[in-house]
Design an enzyme around this catalytic site. Structure first.
Site, short mmCIF file in Angstrom:
data_model
loop_
_atom_site.label_atom_id
_atom_site.label_comp_id
_atom_site.label_asym_id
_atom_site.label_seq_id
_atom_site.Cartn_x
_atom_site.Cartn_y
_atom_site.Cartn_z
N GLY A 46 44.18 -59.96 27.86
CA GLY A 46 44.05 -58.52 28.01
C GLY A 46 45.06 -58.01 29.02
O GLY A 46 45.48 -58.76 29.91
N GLN A 51 48.66 -52.47 35.14
CA GLN A 51 49.20 -53.75 35.62
C GLN A 51 50.72 -53.84 35.47
O GLN A 51 51.35 -54.69 36.10
CB GLN A 51 48.55 -54.92 34.86
CG GLN A 51 47.08 -55.08 35.17
CD GLN A 51 46.48 -56.19 34.33
OE1 GLN A 51 46.03 -55.96 33.22
NE2 GLN A 51 46.49 -57.42 34.84
N CYS A 91 42.74 -62.99 35.94
CA CYS A 91 43.51 -61.76 35.73
C CYS A 91 44.99 -62.07 35.90
O CYS A 91 45.38 -62.79 36.82
CB CYS A 91 43.07 -60.73 36.77
SG CYS A 91 43.95 -59.17 36.66
N LEU A 92 45.83 -61.52 35.03
CA LEU A 92 47.26 -61.75 35.13
C LEU A 92 47.84 -61.20 36.42
O LEU A 92 48.90 -61.63 36.86
CB LEU A 92 47.99 -61.13 33.93
CG LEU A 92 47.72 -61.78 32.57
CD1 LEU A 92 48.43 -61.02 31.46
CD2 LEU A 92 48.15 -63.25 32.57
N HIS A 133 36.67 -55.23 32.12
CA HIS A 133 37.68 -55.68 33.09
C HIS A 133 38.93 -54.79 33.00
O HIS A 133 39.47 -54.36 34.03
CB HIS A 133 38.01 -57.15 32.79
CG HIS A 133 39.09 -57.75 33.62
ND1 HIS A 133 38.89 -58.81 34.48
CD2 HIS A 133 40.42 -57.44 33.73
CE1 HIS A 133 40.04 -59.12 35.07
NE2 HIS A 133 40.98 -58.32 34.64
N GLU A 134 39.38 -54.52 31.77
CA GLU A 134 40.61 -53.73 31.60
C GLU A 134 40.40 -52.26 31.95
O GLU A 134 41.29 -51.63 32.53
CB GLU A 134 41.16 -53.89 30.17
CG GLU A 134 41.46 -55.31 29.72
CD GLU A 134 42.35 -56.11 30.66
OE1 GLU A 134 43.13 -55.50 31.42
OE2 GLU A 134 42.24 -57.35 30.66
N HIS A 137 40.80 -51.76 35.53
CA HIS A 137 42.20 -51.63 35.96
C HIS A 137 42.64 -50.16 35.89
O HIS A 137 43.32 -49.67 36.79
CB HIS A 137 43.13 -52.45 35.07
CG HIS A 137 43.22 -53.90 35.45
ND1 HIS A 137 43.65 -54.33 36.68
CD2 HIS A 137 42.95 -55.03 34.74
CE1 HIS A 137 43.65 -55.65 36.72
NE2 HIS A 137 43.22 -56.11 35.55
#
Ligand code: NI
Length: 167
Positions: A46, A51, A91-92, A133-134, A137
């Site tokens: 994701g 991000q 997470c990236l 989660h996204e 962000h």
């Protein structure tokens, strides 16, 4: 297509609140293509526009094993949530860090697709966790914000050290 640089925690830009997309046009579709390339290359399941330092409400998810089921959510909103689950998340933007976060088990999300058409999706399991989660962000929140203050400090110190080493 282009690979976009991913912001890393504790970059303060990860805490900006993203604004709504006003028109789903070629600019947004190009952003989604670039985000997809970036997510698949990372690799991740994701990615939110926040991000990659674009503070507009766009996120993509692909939880398929074959990596060929890209889902795009523009201006996503959770309209219903139920149940509770605890999942180990990563997470990236926080590479190498995994920890357990408690979230709703099922969500109903409303969003626009790449044509600007509204759709509603019921999700559970990993997809539901990923959507929450996204969306976090887009609201300027990273999963480590749910952890204890001590853990947050440790993670921030570790990230800063990694970033120095990478320079
Ligand atoms: Ni993330």
């Amino acid at each position: 297509m282009a690979l976009l640089p991913i912001l890393h925690y504790p970059d303060p830009r990860l805490h900006k609140v993203a604004t709504k997309v006003r028109v789903v046009d070629d600019r947004i579709r190009t952003l989604v293509r670039d985000m997809a390339e970036t997510m698949y290359a990372a690799p991740g399941i994701g990615l939110a526009a926040s991000q990659v330092d674009v503070h507009e409400r766009v996120l993509i998810i692909d939880i398929s094993d074959a990596r060929d089921q890209l889902q795009t959510f523009i201006n996503p909103e959770i309209v219903e949530a139920s149940g509770e689950c605890e999942t180990e998340e990563g997470c990236l933007s926080v590479p190498g860090v995994y920890d357990v976060v408690r979230r709703a088990e099922r969500v109903t999300v409303r969003a626009l697709d790449l044509k600007g058409e509204p759709f509603t999706l019921d999700a559970d399991g990993l997809l539901a966790v990923c959507i929450q989660h996204e969306i976090d962000h887009l609201d300027g929140k990273v999963f480590v914000d749910y952890l204890s203050r001590l853990k947050q400090q440790r993670i921030a110190a570790r990230m800063k050290k990694q970033q120095r080493a990478a320079m």
